[in-house]
Design a protein around this motif. Structure first.
Motif, mmCIF file in Angstrom:
data_model
loop_
_atom_site.group_PDB
_atom_site.id
_atom_site.type_symbol
_atom_site.label_atom_id
_atom_site.label_comp_id
_atom_site.label_asym_id
_atom_site.label_seq_id
_atom_site.Cartn_x
_atom_site.Cartn_y
_atom_site.Cartn_z
ATOM 1 N N GLY A 147 106.011 -42.152 26.685
ATOM 2 C CA GLY A 147 105.376 -42.184 27.810
ATOM 3 C C GLY A 147 103.997 -42.296 27.813
ATOM 4 O O GLY A 147 103.361 -43.066 28.351
ATOM 5 N N PHE A 148 103.383 -41.617 26.803
ATOM 6 C CA PHE A 148 102.033 -41.356 26.660
ATOM 7 C C PHE A 148 101.491 -43.153 26.059
ATOM 8 O O PHE A 148 100.449 -43.422 26.795
ATOM 9 C CB PHE A 148 101.482 -40.406 25.586
ATOM 10 N N VAL A 149 102.278 -43.399 25.254
ATOM 11 C CA VAL A 149 101.703 -44.912 24.688
ATOM 12 C C VAL A 149 101.804 -45.927 25.755
ATOM 13 O O VAL A 149 100.950 -46.710 25.770
ATOM 14 C CB VAL A 149 102.622 -45.123 23.495
ATOM 15 N N LEU A 150 102.967 -45.857 26.410
ATOM 16 C CA LEU A 150 103.281 -46.923 27.442
ATOM 17 C C LEU A 150 101.983 -46.825 28.685
ATOM 18 O O LEU A 150 101.493 -47.524 29.080
ATOM 19 C CB LEU A 150 104.478 -46.798 28.127
ATOM 20 N N THR A 151 101.606 -45.579 28.947
ATOM 21 C CA THR A 151 100.934 -45.307 29.912
ATOM 22 C C THR A 151 99.305 -45.527 29.547
ATOM 23 O O THR A 151 98.601 -46.291 30.138
ATOM 24 C CB THR A 151 100.632 -43.715 30.135
ATOM 25 N N PHE A 152 99.158 -45.339 28.279
ATOM 26 C CA PHE A 152 97.707 -45.855 27.638
ATOM 27 C C PHE A 152 97.757 -47.395 27.744
ATOM 28 O O PHE A 152 96.657 -47.910 27.965
ATOM 29 C CB PHE A 152 97.329 -45.163 26.354
ATOM 30 N N GLU A 153 98.650 -48.026 27.281
ATOM 31 C CA GLU A 153 98.810 -49.468 27.197
ATOM 32 C C GLU A 153 98.611 -49.883 28.817
ATOM 33 O O GLU A 153 97.936 -50.767 28.890
ATOM 34 C CB GLU A 153 100.181 -49.901 26.893
ATOM 35 N N MET A 154 99.204 -49.416 29.706
ATOM 36 C CA MET A 154 99.106 -49.960 31.025
ATOM 37 C C MET A 154 97.563 -49.548 31.506
ATOM 38 O O MET A 154 96.970 -50.418 32.094
ATOM 39 C CB MET A 154 99.924 -49.357 32.018
ATOM 40 N N LEU A 155 96.903 -48.677 31.187
ATOM 41 C CA LEU A 155 95.672 -48.208 31.626
ATOM 42 C C LEU A 155 94.666 -49.209 30.870
ATOM 43 O O LEU A 155 93.826 -49.684 31.590
ATOM 44 C CB LEU A 155 95.312 -46.660 31.104
ATOM 45 N N ASN A 156 95.070 -49.450 29.534
ATOM 46 C CA ASN A 156 94.158 -50.369 29.047
ATOM 47 C C ASN A 156 94.120 -51.963 29.564
ATOM 48 O O ASN A 156 93.155 -52.351 29.853
ATOM 49 C CB ASN A 156 94.572 -50.565 27.545
ATOM 50 N N THR A 157 95.348 -51.995 29.937
ATOM 51 C CA THR A 157 95.411 -53.579 30.567
ATOM 52 C C THR A 157 94.801 -53.488 31.937
ATOM 53 O O THR A 157 94.067 -54.489 32.487
ATOM 54 C CB THR A 157 97.019 -53.796 30.932
ATOM 55 N N ALA A 158 94.741 -52.477 32.730
ATOM 56 C CA ALA A 158 94.090 -52.293 34.103
ATOM 57 C C ALA A 158 92.671 -52.351 33.856
ATOM 58 O O ALA A 158 92.022 -53.047 34.640
ATOM 59 C CB ALA A 158 94.442 -51.121 34.829
ATOM 60 N N ILE A 159 92.167 -51.754 32.794
ATOM 61 C CA ILE A 159 90.711 -51.471 32.644
ATOM 62 C C ILE A 159 90.132 -53.010 32.216
ATOM 63 O O ILE A 159 89.287 -53.735 32.733
ATOM 64 C CB ILE A 159 90.311 -50.736 31.487
ATOM 65 N N GLU A 160 90.975 -53.688 31.432
ATOM 66 C CA GLU A 160 90.610 -54.987 31.039
ATOM 67 C C GLU A 160 90.527 -55.845 32.062
ATOM 68 O O GLU A 160 89.841 -56.871 32.170
ATOM 69 C CB GLU A 160 91.647 -55.519 29.701
ATOM 70 N N ARG A 161 91.422 -55.909 32.969
ATOM 71 C CA ARG A 161 91.651 -56.681 33.961
ATOM 72 C C ARG A 161 90.598 -56.592 35.181
ATOM 73 O O ARG A 161 90.041 -57.546 35.631
ATOM 74 C CB ARG A 161 93.011 -56.551 34.726
ATOM 75 N N VAL A 162 90.066 -55.207 35.410
ATOM 76 C CA VAL A 162 88.947 -55.085 36.161
ATOM 77 C C VAL A 162 87.734 -55.535 35.446
ATOM 78 O O VAL A 162 86.953 -56.224 36.580
ATOM 79 C CB VAL A 162 88.842 -53.419 36.433
ATOM 80 N N LEU A 163 87.537 -55.286 34.388
ATOM 81 C CA LEU A 163 86.264 -55.798 33.592
ATOM 82 C C LEU A 163 86.283 -57.266 33.796
ATOM 83 O O LEU A 163 85.319 -57.890 33.911
ATOM 84 C CB LEU A 163 86.238 -55.417 32.399
ATOM 85 N N ASN A 164 87.534 -58.027 33.328
ATOM 86 C CA ASN A 164 87.492 -59.421 33.467
ATOM 87 C C ASN A 164 87.123 -60.004 34.640
ATOM 88 O O ASN A 164 86.544 -61.068 35.216
ATOM 89 C CB ASN A 164 88.711 -59.994 33.087
ATOM 90 N N TYR A 165 87.550 -59.394 35.920
ATOM 91 C CA TYR A 165 87.141 -59.594 37.381
ATOM 92 C C TYR A 165 85.915 -59.310 37.436
ATOM 93 O O TYR A 165 85.240 -60.336 38.138
ATOM 94 C CB TYR A 165 88.137 -58.772 38.483
ATOM 95 N N LEU A 166 85.129 -58.255 37.303
ATOM 96 C CA LEU A 166 83.959 -57.750 37.555
ATOM 97 C C LEU A 166 82.786 -58.690 36.742
ATOM 98 O O LEU A 166 81.763 -59.097 37.168
ATOM 99 C CB LEU A 166 83.693 -56.415 37.508
ATOM 100 N N ALA A 167 83.135 -58.849 35.646
ATOM 101 C CA ALA A 167 81.988 -59.536 34.484
ATOM 102 C C ALA A 167 83.000 -60.511 33.848
ATOM 103 O O ALA A 167 83.244 -60.425 32.608
ATOM 104 C CB ALA A 167 81.791 -58.329 33.774
ATOM 105 N N PRO A 168 83.317 -61.956 34.440
ATOM 106 C CA PRO A 168 83.800 -62.663 33.717
ATOM 107 C C PRO A 168 83.014 -63.354 32.453
ATOM 108 O O PRO A 168 84.024 -63.908 31.707
ATOM 109 C CB PRO A 168 84.220 -63.884 34.640
ATOM 110 N N GLU A 169 81.677 -63.226 32.427
ATOM 111 C CA GLU A 169 81.056 -63.751 31.417
ATOM 112 C C GLU A 169 81.004 -62.789 30.248
ATOM 113 O O GLU A 169 81.328 -61.591 30.494
ATOM 114 C CB GLU A 169 79.679 -63.842 31.884
#
Length: 126
Positions: free
Chosen positions: A64-86
């Motif tokens: 559960g921890f590994v899957l949760t961290f992977e999902m949080l990592n994905t969410a963080i990456e997507r937010v950053l890609n949206y806010l700062a595409p450069e």
């Protein structure tokens, strides 16, 4: 004061959003699929070796921890890609830290797995 029907509807909506998010990660993230595959193998091994209740708790918490961290990592990456595409060094550092958190969780899961399964595997060959 909201009725039970309204509370139930809100819960159903929340659950549907959560399931939608899980489906999205499964559909789009190869690392999540890899973690799921490894989790399935570990669960099969757990059934084979007839883990104790405590061992199952530890294994399932670790998965559960590994899957949760992977999902949080994905969410963080997507937010950053949206806010700062450069490309930006601070964004890169944040993504690296987020990926590092997944790595630590995965490394911990490997260690937990070895502690639980290695003695059982060794006993098969004795």
């Amino acid at each position: 004061m909201p009725s039970d029907f309204q509370d139930n509807k809100k819960r159903q909506i929340g659950i549907s959003f959560a399931l939608k998010g899980i489906k999205e990660v499964i559909r789009t993230e190869i690392n999540f699929k890899v973690h799921l595959l490894i989790a399935l193998v570990v669960i099969i091994l757990g059934l084979f070796f007839q883990l104790t209740s405590i061992e199952w708790i530890l294994i399932l918490l670790t998965i559960g921890f590994v899957l949760t961290f992977e999902m949080l990592n994905t969410a963080i990456e997507r937010v950053l890609n949206y806010l700062a595409p450069e490309i930006h060094p601070v964004v890169g550092t944040i993504k690296d830290i987020s990926a590092g958190a997944v790595f630590v969780a995965a490394l911990t899961s490997i260690i937990n797995g070895l502690i639980i399964f290695l003695p059982k595997i060794i006993s098969l060959f004795q």
